[in-house]
Design a protein around this motif. Structure first.
Motif, PDB file in Angstrom:
ATOM      1  N   THR A  69       2.950  -5.316   3.415  1.00  0.00           N
ATOM      2  CA  THR A  69       2.059  -6.223   2.690  1.00  0.00           C
ATOM      3  C   THR A  69       2.299  -7.639   3.187  1.00  0.00           C
ATOM      4  O   THR A  69       3.267  -7.883   3.913  1.00  0.00           O
ATOM      5  N   ALA A  70       1.428  -8.571   2.809  1.00  0.00           N
ATOM      6  CA  ALA A  70       1.591  -9.956   3.253  1.00  0.00           C
ATOM      7  C   ALA A  70       2.848 -10.554   2.623  1.00  0.00           C
ATOM      8  O   ALA A  70       3.142 -10.313   1.458  1.00  0.00           O
ATOM      9  N   ARG A  71       3.575 -11.339   3.409  1.00  0.00           N
ATOM     10  CA  ARG A  71       4.733 -12.080   2.902  1.00  0.00           C
ATOM     11  C   ARG A  71       4.236 -13.056   1.835  1.00  0.00           C
ATOM     12  O   ARG A  71       3.180 -13.674   2.018  1.00  0.00           O
ATOM     13  N   ILE A  85      -3.774 -20.038   4.706  1.00  0.00           N
ATOM     14  CA  ILE A  85      -2.849 -19.497   3.721  1.00  0.00           C
ATOM     15  C   ILE A  85      -3.669 -19.028   2.513  1.00  0.00           C
ATOM     16  O   ILE A  85      -4.783 -19.516   2.306  1.00  0.00           O
ATOM     17  N   VAL A  86      -3.123 -18.096   1.749  1.00  0.00           N
ATOM     18  CA  VAL A  86      -3.910 -17.484   0.673  1.00  0.00           C
ATOM     19  C   VAL A  86      -3.262 -17.791  -0.675  1.00  0.00           C
ATOM     20  O   VAL A  86      -2.059 -17.615  -0.839  1.00  0.00           O
ATOM     21  N   VAL A  87      -4.073 -18.263  -1.623  1.00  0.00           N
ATOM     22  CA  VAL A  87      -3.592 -18.579  -2.976  1.00  0.00           C
ATOM     23  C   VAL A  87      -4.178 -17.552  -3.944  1.00  0.00           C
ATOM     24  O   VAL A  87      -5.388 -17.347  -3.971  1.00  0.00           O
ATOM     25  N   ILE A 116       1.570 -17.330  -3.264  1.00  0.00           N
ATOM     26  CA  ILE A 116       1.072 -17.927  -2.026  1.00  0.00           C
ATOM     27  C   ILE A 116       1.417 -16.926  -0.925  1.00  0.00           C
ATOM     28  O   ILE A 116       2.599 -16.570  -0.751  1.00  0.00           O
ATOM     29  N   GLU A 117       0.380 -16.470  -0.221  1.00  0.00           N
ATOM     30  CA  GLU A 117       0.582 -15.382   0.751  1.00  0.00           C
ATOM     31  C   GLU A 117       0.245 -15.815   2.151  1.00  0.00           C
ATOM     32  O   GLU A 117      -0.676 -16.617   2.361  1.00  0.00           O
ATOM     33  N   GLU A 118       0.920 -15.203   3.089  1.00  0.00           N
ATOM     34  CA  GLU A 118       0.522 -15.398   4.487  1.00  0.00           C
ATOM     35  C   GLU A 118      -0.874 -14.810   4.661  1.00  0.00           C
ATOM     36  O   GLU A 118      -1.250 -13.854   3.979  1.00  0.00           O
ATOM     37  N   CYS A 119      -1.638 -15.412   5.569  1.00  0.00           N
ATOM     38  CA  CYS A 119      -3.011 -14.963   5.792  1.00  0.00           C
ATOM     39  C   CYS A 119      -3.013 -13.874   6.855  1.00  0.00           C
ATOM     40  O   CYS A 119      -2.581 -14.093   7.988  1.00  0.00           O
ATOM     41  N   LEU A 120      -3.489 -12.700   6.473  1.00  0.00           N
ATOM     42  CA  LEU A 120      -3.561 -11.579   7.415  1.00  0.00           C
ATOM     43  C   LEU A 120      -4.942 -11.537   8.035  1.00  0.00           C
ATOM     44  O   LEU A 120      -5.910 -12.018   7.454  1.00  0.00           O
ATOM     45  N   PRO A 125      -9.833  -5.833  10.058  1.00  0.00           N
ATOM     46  CA  PRO A 125     -10.853  -5.231   9.202  1.00  0.00           C
ATOM     47  C   PRO A 125     -10.230  -4.703   7.922  1.00  0.00           C
ATOM     48  O   PRO A 125      -9.041  -4.382   7.887  1.00  0.00           O
ATOM     49  N   GLU A 126     -11.045  -4.657   6.866  1.00  0.00           N
ATOM     50  CA  GLU A 126     -10.554  -4.176   5.564  1.00  0.00           C
ATOM     51  C   GLU A 126     -11.122  -2.798   5.251  1.00  0.00           C
ATOM     52  O   GLU A 126     -12.193  -2.440   5.709  1.00  0.00           O
ATOM     53  N   ALA A 127     -10.381  -2.047   4.463  1.00  0.00           N
ATOM     54  CA  ALA A 127     -10.881  -0.756   3.966  1.00  0.00           C
ATOM     55  C   ALA A 127     -10.246  -0.489   2.609  1.00  0.00           C
ATOM     56  O   ALA A 127      -9.166  -0.993   2.308  1.00  0.00           O
ATOM     57  N   LEU A 179      -6.789  -2.510   1.689  1.00  0.00           N
ATOM     58  CA  LEU A 179      -5.955  -2.620   2.893  1.00  0.00           C
ATOM     59  C   LEU A 179      -6.561  -3.557   3.910  1.00  0.00           C
ATOM     60  O   LEU A 179      -7.790  -3.635   4.038  1.00  0.00           O
ATOM     61  N   MET A 180      -5.698  -4.239   4.653  1.00  0.00           N
ATOM     62  CA  MET A 180      -6.154  -4.916   5.859  1.00  0.00           C
ATOM     63  C   MET A 180      -5.506  -4.191   7.018  1.00  0.00           C
ATOM     64  O   MET A 180      -4.290  -3.961   7.024  1.00  0.00           O
ATOM     65  N   LEU A 181      -6.319  -3.796   7.977  1.00  0.00           N
ATOM     66  CA  LEU A 181      -5.808  -3.030   9.125  1.00  0.00           C
ATOM     67  C   LEU A 181      -5.447  -4.032  10.211  1.00  0.00           C
ATOM     68  O   LEU A 181      -6.252  -4.389  11.055  1.00  0.00           O
ATOM     69  N   VAL A 221      -1.141  -3.833   2.587  1.00  0.00           N
ATOM     70  CA  VAL A 221      -1.815  -3.845   1.283  1.00  0.00           C
ATOM     71  C   VAL A 221      -2.152  -5.282   0.885  1.00  0.00           C
ATOM     72  O   VAL A 221      -1.281  -6.142   0.824  1.00  0.00           O
ATOM     73  N   LEU A 222      -3.454  -5.524   0.592  1.00  0.00           N
ATOM     74  CA  LEU A 222      -3.884  -6.819   0.055  1.00  0.00           C
ATOM     75  C   LEU A 222      -3.769  -6.831  -1.455  1.00  0.00           C
ATOM     76  O   LEU A 222      -3.455  -7.836  -2.066  1.00  0.00           O
ATOM     77  N   GLU A 223      -4.106  -5.683  -2.042  1.00  0.00           N
ATOM     78  CA  GLU A 223      -4.046  -5.598  -3.508  1.00  0.00           C
ATOM     79  C   GLU A 223      -4.053  -4.137  -3.917  1.00  0.00           C
ATOM     80  O   GLU A 223      -4.528  -3.273  -3.174  1.00  0.00           O
ATOM     81  N   PHE A 224      -3.515  -3.903  -5.100  1.00  0.00           N
ATOM     82  CA  PHE A 224      -3.673  -2.602  -5.745  1.00  0.00           C
ATOM     83  C   PHE A 224      -4.610  -2.748  -6.931  1.00  0.00           C
ATOM     84  O   PHE A 224      -4.539  -3.738  -7.667  1.00  0.00           O
TER      85      PHE A 224
HETATM   86  P1  AMP Z   1      -8.141  -9.223  -3.447  1.00  0.00           P
HETATM   87  O1  AMP Z   1      -8.887  -9.519  -4.718  1.00  0.00           O
HETATM   88  O2  AMP Z   1      -6.659  -9.376  -3.544  1.00  0.00           O
HETATM   89  O3  AMP Z   1      -8.589  -7.932  -2.793  1.00  0.00           O
HETATM   90  O4  AMP Z   1      -8.617 -10.321  -2.423  1.00  0.00           O
HETATM   91  C1  AMP Z   1      -9.996 -10.572  -2.185  1.00  0.00           C
HETATM   92  C2  AMP Z   1     -10.221 -10.751  -0.726  1.00  0.00           C
HETATM   93  O5  AMP Z   1      -9.428 -11.851  -0.250  1.00  0.00           O
HETATM   94  C3  AMP Z   1      -9.781  -9.557   0.111  1.00  0.00           C
HETATM   95  O6  AMP Z   1     -10.758  -8.582   0.190  1.00  0.00           O
HETATM   96  C4  AMP Z   1      -9.518 -10.219   1.457  1.00  0.00           C
HETATM   97  O7  AMP Z   1     -10.718 -10.421   2.163  1.00  0.00           O
HETATM   98  C5  AMP Z   1      -8.972 -11.576   1.064  1.00  0.00           C
HETATM   99  N1  AMP Z   1      -7.502 -11.581   1.089  1.00  0.00           N
HETATM  100  C6  AMP Z   1      -6.636 -11.243   0.095  1.00  0.00           C
HETATM  101  N2  AMP Z   1      -5.358 -11.366   0.492  1.00  0.00           N
HETATM  102  C7  AMP Z   1      -5.393 -11.792   1.779  1.00  0.00           C
HETATM  103  C8  AMP Z   1      -4.383 -12.116   2.753  1.00  0.00           C
HETATM  104  N3  AMP Z   1      -3.084 -12.042   2.470  1.00  0.00           N
HETATM  105  N4  AMP Z   1      -4.802 -12.499   3.974  1.00  0.00           N
HETATM  106  C9  AMP Z   1      -6.125 -12.619   4.258  1.00  0.00           C
HETATM  107  N5  AMP Z   1      -7.112 -12.334   3.388  1.00  0.00           N
HETATM  108  C10 AMP Z   1      -6.762 -11.920   2.156  1.00  0.00           C
END
Ligand code: AMP
Ligand code: GLY
Length: 427
Positions: free
Chosen positions: A117-119, A140-142, A184-188, A191-193, A272-274, A281-284
């Motif tokens: 997952t993202a740091r 960066i991602v908030v 605060i997450e690193e930006c990955l 493609p997403e799935a 997921l971000m591939l 994992v971006l989120e569960f």
């Molecule tokens: P989430 O609600 O966590 O799925 O985030 C919404 C959208 O934000 C995701 O579908 C991604 O496009 C983007 N996103 C979330 N986390 C990241 C991350 N760490 N790096 C890049 N994009 C992200």
């Protein structure tokens, strides 16, 4: 057999639609449902998050099964309360639902379990959060830690934007209490799935892959929404990724939950971000996706109730699932103004004609009945869904369905699944 479906969106219409086709032909109740579910069973005038009222109804009516659609009642402990009444529930308990309800908890579990997952770093103090952002730099991602209807994430291209996002979440509290803590997450990149799995406490079985379109406008521009369309399968999820996702994401997470004494039963959804370094994992989410459900369930070639029963009883196995080879596409028709403020009460025309297009099913989301008319009542109004032999056929049919339908202010993206077709050759 009596089944209560909690929720009133496109996901819940798709769940009720699939359940209505089960061999045992359950008697369906939806709370609150919409104009689509009204044609399949009885809509109850109880909101999906009115936990006390739902429990009161269930205590009297004793449904054989309750299927909980949205996250709010799951995080509010509806499953726990119904189970305490001796009722059968498909959906995780309150502790397990924290995987969605608290991004901090989810990150802790992932880090302890070694799930890619993202740091990230967690902050309760906006000054410290901003100092961290300046140190890390952009992009960066908030993320607001709590439930924010899919709107709590800001992908920031600059430090200034990240600081503004921190202020909005933590100081202006635009997401309410959900913004008391931020990650605060690193930006990955990649493609997403969406990969969803059925989980029975012990075993987990992955469902067909899908991809959502979160941005409002064509070309993935504009503000984030609840999801403007989806397709399944997602060709970016190649054969070699499946075992990796199963082991590194799902098995590791479930083992870690067990270590903490938490039993997960229901649907676990990994966004997921591939990335070039593998799936992360971006989120569960701890429920079916919306609109992913509208493209997964039409492809499912077996009854749903035996799967839900197996999740509850701990008897789930991969051999219980079978899929149609067809592709599926859903296009969301939204009300004018969505995802901002939108009007309600517009009469929807052409639903019957759309339903007659080959392969098309129109799932209702924000609709209600006004006398004999179906009228708009939400931001995402309909999910026009089509099966086809391949994605291009499913796309063509879904848009043929869309073109039959009209209501004042109604709009949709015109490029749902186009990216999958364009990239299919090189994935
Ligand atoms: P989430 O609600 O966590 O799925 O985030 C919404 C959208 O934000 C995701 O579908 C991604 O496009 C983007 N996103 C979330 N986390 C990241 C991350 N760490 N790096 C890049 N994009 C992200
Ligand atoms: N489609 C995204 C979600 O259900 O959260």
């Amino acid at each position: 057999m009596k089944v209560l479906v909690v929720g009133g969106g496109g996901r819940e219409h798709a769940l009720a639609w699939k359940l209505s086709q089960d061999r045992c032909a359950p008697t369906l109740f939806c709370a609150p449902g919409n104009a689509g579910t009204a044609g399949l069973g009885t809509n109850l005038p109880i909101a999906a998050d009115a936990i006390e009222a739902l429990v009161d109804w269930a205590k009297v009516e004793r449904p054989d099964l309750t299927v909980i659609g949205p996250e709010a009642p799951l995080c509010g402990g509806l499953a726990d309360l119904l189970e305490a009444e001796g009722l059968r529930v498909f959906g995780p308990n309150r502790l397990a639902a924290q995987l969605e309800g608290s991004k901090v908890f989810a990150k802790e579990v992932m880090e302890a379990a070694g799930v890619p997952t993202a740091r990230a770093a967690t902050f309760t103090d906006p000054v410290a959060a901003k100092a961290y952002v300046r140190q890390e730099g952009a992009p960066i991602v908030v993320k607001a830690e709590g439930l924010a209807a899919g709107k709590g994430v800001t992908v920031c291209e600059s430090v200034a934007q990240a600081e503004a996002a921190i202020d909005a979440a933590m100081c202006a509290r635009v997401f309410g209490a959900a913004g008391a803590r931020v990650l605060i997450e690193e930006c990955l990149v990649g493609p997403e799935a969406s990969i969803l799995a059925l989980v029975d406490g012990e075993h987990c079985v992955l469902l067909a892959s899908s991809q959502d379109h979160k941005r409002a406008h064509d070309g993935d521009c504009g503000p984030n929404t609840g999801g403007m369309g989806a397709y399944s399968p997602a060709p970016v999820v190649t054969d070699e990724l499946w075992p990796m996702i199963q082991e590194q994401v799902f098995t590791r997470t479930l083992v870690e939950l067990q270590k903490r004494g938490i039993t997960f039963k229901g649907v676990l959804y990994a966004g997921l971000m591939l990335t070039p370094a593998g799936p992360k994992v971006l989120e569960f989410n701890t429920r079916f996706g919306d609109p992913e459900t509208q493209v997964i369930l039409p492809r499912l070639d077996v009854d749903l109730l035996p799967l839900f029963d197996a999740c509850i009883d701990g008897t789930l196995s991969a051999s219980m699932l079978a899929w149609k080879p067809d592709a599926c596409v859903t296009v969301v028709m939204a009300a004018g103004g969505y995802p901002g403020a939108y009007a309600k009460g517009a009469v929807i025309q052409g639903l019957e004609e759309a339903g007659q297009v080959a392969g098309v099913t129109v799932f209702h989301a924000g609709t209600s009945l006004d006398g004999g008319a179906v009228v708009t009542g939400g931001g995402r109004v309909l999910a026009v869904t089509a099966l086809g032999r391949q994605l291009p056929e499913a796309i063509e049919r879904a848009y043929a369905g869309i073109d039959c339908i009209g209501f004042a202010g109604g709009w949709c993206r015109r490029d749902i699944a186009a990216k999958a077709v364009a990239t299919q050759g090189d994935v």
